[in-house]
Design a protein around this motif. Structure first.
Motif, short mmCIF file in Angstrom:
data_model
loop_
_atom_site.label_atom_id
_atom_site.label_comp_id
_atom_site.label_asym_id
_atom_site.label_seq_id
_atom_site.Cartn_x
_atom_site.Cartn_y
_atom_site.Cartn_z
N GLY A 8 39.39 64.40 29.12
CA GLY A 8 38.33 64.06 27.89
C GLY A 8 38.32 62.61 27.89
N SER A 9 38.28 62.26 26.25
CA SER A 9 38.42 61.14 26.79
C SER A 9 39.76 60.69 25.74
CB SER A 9 37.36 60.70 25.30
OG SER A 9 38.17 61.76 23.96
N ASN A 10 40.60 61.37 26.69
CA ASN A 10 42.31 60.82 26.22
C ASN A 10 42.79 60.57 27.43
OD1 ASN A 10 42.36 61.09 23.34
ND2 ASN A 10 42.47 63.02 24.05
N ILE A 11 43.82 59.31 27.71
CA ILE A 11 44.67 59.31 28.73
C ILE A 11 45.78 59.67 28.61
CG2 ILE A 11 45.08 57.35 30.36
CD1 ILE A 11 42.28 57.26 30.93
N LEU A 12 46.51 60.48 28.91
CA LEU A 12 47.83 61.48 29.36
C LEU A 12 48.91 60.46 30.22
CD1 LEU A 12 47.25 65.02 29.36
CD2 LEU A 12 47.46 63.18 27.50
N PHE A 13 49.77 60.51 29.69
CA PHE A 13 50.92 59.27 30.13
C PHE A 13 52.20 60.30 30.42
CE2 PHE A 13 48.46 56.14 28.44
CZ PHE A 13 48.60 55.00 30.24
N ASN A 14 52.30 61.02 31.61
CA ASN A 14 53.93 62.44 31.50
C ASN A 14 54.65 61.23 32.18
OD1 ASN A 14 51.75 64.58 30.05
ND2 ASN A 14 51.08 64.47 31.81
N VAL A 15 55.46 61.41 31.67
CA VAL A 15 57.08 61.31 32.00
C VAL A 15 57.48 61.88 32.83
CG1 VAL A 15 59.28 59.70 31.47
CG2 VAL A 15 57.43 59.02 29.46
N LYS A 16 57.71 61.54 34.15
CA LYS A 16 58.31 62.31 34.25
C LYS A 16 60.34 62.90 34.63
CE LYS A 16 55.11 64.26 36.04
NZ LYS A 16 54.38 65.35 35.98
N GLY A 17 60.82 64.17 35.67
CA GLY A 17 62.04 63.63 35.76
C GLY A 17 63.05 63.69 34.78
N LEU A 18 64.44 63.10 35.02
CA LEU A 18 65.00 62.32 33.75
C LEU A 18 64.53 61.35 32.84
CD1 LEU A 18 68.52 62.58 36.20
CD2 LEU A 18 67.82 63.80 34.15
N HIS A 19 63.81 60.77 33.69
CA HIS A 19 62.94 59.27 32.50
C HIS A 19 62.38 59.80 31.38
CE1 HIS A 19 62.37 56.34 36.40
NE2 HIS A 19 62.68 57.48 36.86
N LYS A 20 62.13 61.43 31.07
CA LYS A 20 62.42 61.00 30.21
C LYS A 20 63.16 61.34 28.81
CE LYS A 20 59.39 65.31 31.67
NZ LYS A 20 59.06 66.73 31.28
N LEU A 21 64.53 62.35 29.51
CA LEU A 21 65.72 61.42 29.09
C LEU A 21 66.16 60.18 28.68
CD1 LEU A 21 68.96 63.60 27.88
CD2 LEU A 21 68.96 63.02 30.38
N TRP A 22 65.88 59.19 29.57
CA TRP A 22 66.04 57.98 29.61
C TRP A 22 65.00 57.71 28.41
CZ3 TRP A 22 66.01 58.38 35.33
CH2 TRP A 22 67.45 58.20 35.71
N ALA A 23 64.26 57.88 28.26
CA ALA A 23 62.94 57.59 28.02
C ALA A 23 62.55 57.09 26.14
CB ALA A 23 61.59 57.10 28.56
N PHE A 24 63.50 58.64 26.13
CA PHE A 24 63.58 59.53 24.84
C PHE A 24 62.08 60.39 24.26
CE2 PHE A 24 67.49 57.25 24.18
CZ PHE A 24 68.06 58.50 23.88
N LYS A 25 60.85 60.44 25.70
CA LYS A 25 59.79 60.61 25.33
C LYS A 25 59.27 61.17 26.25
CE LYS A 25 57.80 57.88 22.41
NZ LYS A 25 57.39 58.86 21.23
N SER A 26 58.48 62.10 26.67
CA SER A 26 58.05 62.95 27.56
C SER A 26 56.36 63.03 27.74
CB SER A 26 57.97 64.03 27.09
OG SER A 26 57.65 65.01 26.69
N GLN A 27 55.59 62.57 26.79
CA GLN A 27 53.94 62.24 26.57
C GLN A 27 54.05 61.43 25.94
OE1 GLN A 27 51.10 65.17 26.20
NE2 GLN A 27 51.14 65.44 27.92
#
Length: 118
Positions: A8-27
């Motif tokens: 839609g009018s949003n951009i989604l940034f999905n953090v993949k794999g173990l990067h979710k753990l390292w970045a403390f963020k999934s989306q």
């Protein structure tokens, strides 16, 4: 690595794999209108000092993921391969800038720079 898609009018940034753990963020979900620019800049991603890390993971010279504070700016990093890094400038958001590794930097820059996105 981060996968970037338009919904839609949003951009989604999905953090993949173990990067979710390292970045403390999934989306991250950001309105397209809040994206000022997207570019590649090899000089901007070099160097060991990315800022004060809160929270996140950093192995200087190798990998950075998470929230960093530098020069009065809040920056989200997720970069392992610097050649695939894209720098995204934001306004009216929690972060001032996203510096993320993506599979195809040219395609992401085109998506974020298209008139329909801005």
């Amino acid at each position: 690595m981060v996968e970037v898609t338009k919904e839609g009018s949003n951009i989604l940034f999905n953090v993949k794999g173990l990067h979710k753990l390292w970045a403390f963020k999934s989306q991250l979900q950001i309105p397209a209108a809040h994206i000022r620019s997207a570019r590649q800049d090899a000089e901007a991603v070099k160097g060991w000092w990315k800022g004060w890390r809160m929270p996140g993971t950093s192995i200087p010279g190798l990998f950075n993921a998470g929230t960093f504070f530098k020069d009065d700016r809040r920056i989200f990093w997720d970069v392992y391969h610097q050649k695939k890094a894209v720098i995204i400038e934001l306004e009216h958001e929690e972060y001032d800038q996203l510096i993320i590794e993506v599979e195809n930097p040219e395609a992401v820059i085109a998506l974020l720079s298209s008139p329909q996105t801005a």
